[in-house]
Design a protein around this motif. Structure first.
Motif, PDB file in Angstrom:
ATOM      1  N   LEU A 117       0.823  -1.213   0.000  1.00 25.72           N
ATOM      2  CA  LEU A 117       0.000   0.000   0.000  1.00 25.72           C
ATOM      3  C   LEU A 117       0.854   1.259   0.000  1.00 25.72           C
ATOM      4  O   LEU A 117       0.467   2.276  -0.585  1.00 25.72           O
ATOM      5  N   SER A 118       2.012   1.203   0.614  1.00 22.42           N
ATOM      6  CA  SER A 118       2.869   2.392   0.701  1.00 22.42           C
ATOM      7  C   SER A 118       3.345   2.875  -0.665  1.00 22.42           C
ATOM      8  O   SER A 118       3.737   4.034  -0.811  1.00 22.42           O
ATOM      9  N   ALA A 159      -3.657   6.011  -1.317  1.00 21.17           N
ATOM     10  CA  ALA A 159      -3.623   4.885  -0.382  1.00 21.17           C
ATOM     11  C   ALA A 159      -4.776   4.911   0.612  1.00 21.17           C
ATOM     12  O   ALA A 159      -5.178   3.873   1.129  1.00 21.17           O
ATOM     13  N   GLU A 160      -5.323   6.095   0.869  1.00 25.18           N
ATOM     14  CA  GLU A 160      -6.417   6.189   1.844  1.00 25.18           C
ATOM     15  C   GLU A 160      -7.772   5.806   1.242  1.00 25.18           C
ATOM     16  O   GLU A 160      -8.729   5.562   1.967  1.00 25.18           O
ATOM     17  N   LYS A 198      -8.170  -3.373  -3.327  1.00 28.18           N
ATOM     18  CA  LYS A 198      -7.359  -3.963  -4.395  1.00 28.18           C
ATOM     19  C   LYS A 198      -6.027  -4.468  -3.859  1.00 28.18           C
ATOM     20  O   LYS A 198      -5.582  -5.563  -4.208  1.00 28.18           O
ATOM     21  N   VAL A 199      -5.394  -3.678  -3.008  1.00 31.08           N
ATOM     22  CA  VAL A 199      -4.101  -4.079  -2.444  1.00 31.08           C
ATOM     23  C   VAL A 199      -4.277  -5.278  -1.510  1.00 31.08           C
ATOM     24  O   VAL A 199      -3.439  -6.177  -1.481  1.00 31.08           O
TER      25      VAL A 199
END
Length: 118
Positions: free
Chosen positions: A62-63, A69-70, A77-78
């Motif tokens: 996610l990073s 990312a929020e 999806k991640v």
């Protein structure tokens, strides 16, 4: 026997709960017209079902999406990718095939993806 049970029985996953929860979400989304995925639902049913190792892998993936990312859809999806990645990395693909797949544009897997520790 369900597909989820089969995957667990074959030893492809060691955390049945996360696969079952993702499958439940898919079923609700597909069959309940009023179902709405919320941040709270995601946190409770998916993220909290992850082991510490899976959470770390999810966070690492996610990073790389700093701009969105929020967003819930990005996290979903991640999360799906993380579960898929852990299945592949741990059991489904022989080591020699993983080594061939690990090179992305001449960059080794260790430089691009988090390592999974047993």
């Amino acid at each position: 026997m369900t597909k989820v049970s089969l995957v667990f029985a074959l030893g492809a996953v060691d955390e049945l709960e996360k696969i079952v929860n993702i499958n439940k979400i898919r079923n609700k989304y597909a069959h309940q017209i009023n179902f709405e995925l919320t941040d709270e639902y995601f946190q409770e049913k998916i993220y909290n079902a992850f082991s510490p190792t899976t959470r770390q892998t999810f966070t690492n993936f996610l990073s790389s999406f700093k701009h969105d990312a929020e967003k819930l859809i990005r996290r979903l999806k991640v999360a799906l990718f993380t579960v898929w990645y852990m299945l592949v990395d741990k059991t489904l693909i022989p080591d020699e095939v993983k080594q061939k797949l690990s090179k992305i544009n001449g960059v080794t897997r260790s430089e691009t993806l988090p390592q999974i520790k047993d």
